[in-house]
Design a protein around this motif. Structure first.
Motif, PDB file in Angstrom:
ATOM      1  N   VAL A 130       0.821  -1.210   0.000  1.00  0.00           N
ATOM      2  CA  VAL A 130       0.000   0.000   0.000  1.00  0.00           C
ATOM      3  C   VAL A 130       0.858   1.264   0.000  1.00  0.00           C
ATOM      4  N   ASP A 131       1.826   1.326   0.907  1.00  0.00           N
ATOM      5  CA  ASP A 131       2.597   2.558   1.103  1.00  0.00           C
ATOM      6  C   ASP A 131       3.569   2.832  -0.041  1.00  0.00           C
ATOM      7  N   SER A 132       4.372   1.836  -0.389  1.00  0.00           N
ATOM      8  CA  SER A 132       5.374   2.071  -1.434  1.00  0.00           C
ATOM      9  C   SER A 132       4.714   2.262  -2.795  1.00  0.00           C
ATOM     10  N   ALA A 133       3.584   1.607  -3.034  1.00  0.00           N
ATOM     11  CA  ALA A 133       2.876   1.792  -4.302  1.00  0.00           C
ATOM     12  C   ALA A 133       2.339   3.217  -4.409  1.00  0.00           C
ATOM     13  N   PHE A 134       1.782   3.723  -3.309  1.00  0.00           N
ATOM     14  CA  PHE A 134       1.288   5.107  -3.304  1.00  0.00           C
ATOM     15  C   PHE A 134       2.433   6.085  -3.515  1.00  0.00           C
ATOM     16  N   LEU A 135       3.553   5.850  -2.832  1.00  0.00           N
ATOM     17  CA  LEU A 135       4.707   6.743  -2.968  1.00  0.00           C
ATOM     18  C   LEU A 135       5.233   6.744  -4.399  1.00  0.00           C
ATOM     19  N   VAL A 136       5.309   5.573  -5.011  1.00  0.00           N
ATOM     20  CA  VAL A 136       5.772   5.473  -6.395  1.00  0.00           C
ATOM     21  C   VAL A 136       4.814   6.218  -7.334  1.00  0.00           C
ATOM     22  N   ALA A 137       3.516   6.034  -7.135  1.00  0.00           N
ATOM     23  CA  ALA A 137       2.532   6.701  -7.989  1.00  0.00           C
ATOM     24  C   ALA A 137       2.604   8.221  -7.842  1.00  0.00           C
ATOM     25  N   ARG A 138       2.776   8.702  -6.610  1.00  0.00           N
ATOM     26  CA  ARG A 138       2.869  10.149  -6.393  1.00  0.00           C
ATOM     27  C   ARG A 138       4.178  10.702  -6.960  1.00  0.00           C
ATOM     28  N   ALA A 139       5.257   9.936  -6.821  1.00  0.00           N
ATOM     29  CA  ALA A 139       6.524  10.385  -7.394  1.00  0.00           C
ATOM     30  C   ALA A 139       6.427  10.483  -8.910  1.00  0.00           C
ATOM     31  N   LYS A 140       5.716   9.541  -9.510  1.00  0.00           N
ATOM     32  CA  LYS A 140       5.505   9.591 -10.962  1.00  0.00           C
ATOM     33  C   LYS A 140       4.739  10.851 -11.341  1.00  0.00           C
ATOM     34  N   GLN A 141       3.724  11.202 -10.562  1.00  0.00           N
ATOM     35  CA  GLN A 141       2.952  12.416 -10.825  1.00  0.00           C
ATOM     36  C   GLN A 141       3.810  13.669 -10.719  1.00  0.00           C
ATOM     37  N   GLU A 142       4.641  13.715  -9.698  1.00  0.00           N
ATOM     38  CA  GLU A 142       5.403  14.936  -9.409  1.00  0.00           C
ATOM     39  C   GLU A 142       6.697  15.038 -10.208  1.00  0.00           C
ATOM     40  N   LEU A 143       7.323  13.902 -10.491  1.00  0.00           N
ATOM     41  CA  LEU A 143       8.670  13.914 -11.067  1.00  0.00           C
ATOM     42  C   LEU A 143       8.765  13.302 -12.461  1.00  0.00           C
ATOM     43  N   GLY A 144       7.684  12.715 -12.937  1.00  0.00           N
ATOM     44  CA  GLY A 144       7.756  12.044 -14.227  1.00  0.00           C
ATOM     45  C   GLY A 144       8.711  10.865 -14.163  1.00  0.00           C
ATOM     46  N   ASP A 145       9.648  10.804 -15.076  1.00  0.00           N
ATOM     47  CA  ASP A 145      10.599   9.691 -15.107  1.00  0.00           C
ATOM     48  C   ASP A 145      11.867   9.956 -14.301  1.00  0.00           C
ATOM     49  N   LYS A 146      11.874  11.031 -13.528  1.00  0.00           N
ATOM     50  CA  LYS A 146      13.037  11.302 -12.677  1.00  0.00           C
ATOM     51  C   LYS A 146      12.924  10.522 -11.369  1.00  0.00           C
ATOM     52  N   MET A 147      12.717   9.237 -11.526  1.00  0.00           N
ATOM     53  CA  MET A 147      12.532   8.355 -10.382  1.00  0.00           C
ATOM     54  C   MET A 147      12.811   6.924 -10.824  1.00  0.00           C
ATOM     55  N   LEU A 148      13.092   6.067  -9.857  1.00  0.00           N
ATOM     56  CA  LEU A 148      13.309   4.649 -10.144  1.00  0.00           C
ATOM     57  C   LEU A 148      12.742   3.835  -8.987  1.00  0.00           C
ATOM     58  N   ALA A 149      11.808   2.946  -9.301  1.00  0.00           N
ATOM     59  CA  ALA A 149      11.242   2.039  -8.299  1.00  0.00           C
ATOM     60  C   ALA A 149      12.058   0.751  -8.305  1.00  0.00           C
ATOM     61  N   VAL A 150      12.600   0.379  -7.151  1.00  0.00           N
ATOM     62  CA  VAL A 150      13.466  -0.798  -7.067  1.00  0.00           C
ATOM     63  C   VAL A 150      12.819  -1.861  -6.182  1.00  0.00           C
ATOM     64  N   THR A 151      12.635  -3.040  -6.746  1.00  0.00           N
ATOM     65  CA  THR A 151      12.024  -4.155  -6.024  1.00  0.00           C
ATOM     66  C   THR A 151      13.055  -5.251  -5.815  1.00  0.00           C
ATOM     67  N   ALA A 152      13.133  -5.745  -4.587  1.00  0.00           N
ATOM     68  CA  ALA A 152      14.096  -6.795  -4.256  1.00  0.00           C
ATOM     69  C   ALA A 152      13.419  -8.152  -4.254  1.00  0.00           C
ATOM     70  N   SER A 153      14.049  -9.097  -4.915  1.00  0.00           N
ATOM     71  CA  SER A 153      13.629 -10.498  -4.863  1.00  0.00           C
ATOM     72  C   SER A 153      14.489 -11.195  -3.818  1.00  0.00           C
TER      73      SER A 153
END
Length: 273
Positions: free
Chosen positions: A32-55
């Motif tokens: 819930v939290d990281s997905a919301f943060l990623v979505a908001r960062a996309k809104q505010e920063l466009g592609d100036k962001m990177l979502a990193v997921t650990a396996s």
């Protein structure tokens, strides 16, 4: 916590914080939290962001797959890394600082990646509600310089769910999740066998029985199942199937916790004096 601020004031503040940083790498689990943060960062920063997921060995494949699918649906830049938790003896020892050792290893990797890729800020999804539970991983975040903009904006878990719903994020009502190692009592060594037992057991209860929120706590030969109160009926209706399945996995006894699901129930032993 400033009670005079509305949920929208806080969301506006989150946007300001993100724009001020300008270029960010986000530890993204798909919750819930990281997905919301990623979505908001996309809104505010466009592609100036990177979502990193650990396996990792203690992060179920179903959760990893859901995180990647959502990142693709949101059209955000994303990257995946592998974490070898079974190579970390401090983590496997499973003392009360287990989460610190895990987070320290993960965020060391993120620090290296951020430097390589040119991201000056590393963010995580810690929110204002997270101070209510024992969370030794917070120390690792501070040591690695990770920022928690949801917490900085004073957004609570319920507020994040509401804002996510308004954004039509499918994670808005997603059940809380923690890594499978959190199902094993402190002081009991974490083994691959125990993690596999828990993974298969919870997959079965979620997919075959149809439960929504479930934890299987591992007490050696005893499996202690926690579900929300409104799902207890399903547990008792399918009791024989559940009992047979979990005993196939190596448990001798299968029990249901009468207090139901609650976050951090394995930390209750730390509060006993």
């Amino acid at each position: 916590m400033d009670v005079t601020k509305t949920i929208y004031d806080k969301n506006k503040e989150l946007g300001r914080i993100l724009r001020e940083m300008g270029n960010v790498l986000i530890a993204y689990s798909g919750g819930v939290d990281s997905a919301f943060l990623v979505a908001r960062a996309k809104q505010e920063l466009g592609d100036k962001m990177l979502a990193v997921t650990a396996s990792s060995e203690t992060f179920p494949q179903r959760e990893f797959d859901e995180a990647i699918t959502l990142a693709e649906e949101l059209r955000v830049p994303y990257f995946t890394i592998d974490i070898k938790e079974f190579e970390n003896e401090d983590f496997l020892r499973n003392d009360k600082n287990r989460c610190y050792y895990c987070r320290s290893g993960l965020h060391s990797r993120l620090v290296t990646l951020a430097k390589e890729q040119g991201y000056p800020f590393i963010l995580d999804g810690t929110n204002a509600s997270d101070a209510t539970d024992y969370r030794p991983g917070m120390k690792a975040l501070r040591e690695k310089g990770v920022r928690s903009p949801l917490k900085e904006a004073d957004l609570t878990k319920d507020e994040i769910r509401e804002l996510s719903r308004e954004m039509n994020l499918k994670t808005w009502n997603k059940p809380s999740f923690a890594c499978l190692s959190s199902r094993i009592p402190y002081g009991t060594k974490i083994t691959e066998r125990a993690i596999n037992q828990l993974d298969i057991a919870e997959n079965y209860l979620l997919k075959e029985i149809g439960l929504r929120q479930v934890r299987v706590r591992h007490h050696d030969k005893i499996a202690r199942i926690e579900v929300d109160a409104d799902e207890l009926q399903s547990i008792f209706f399918h009791n024989q199937r559940i009992d047979e399945k979990l005993k196939e996995l190596g448990f001798t006894y299968v029990t249901v916790d009468l207090m139901g699901y609650r976050t951090g129930s394995m930390n209750e032993v730390l509060k006993v004096k």
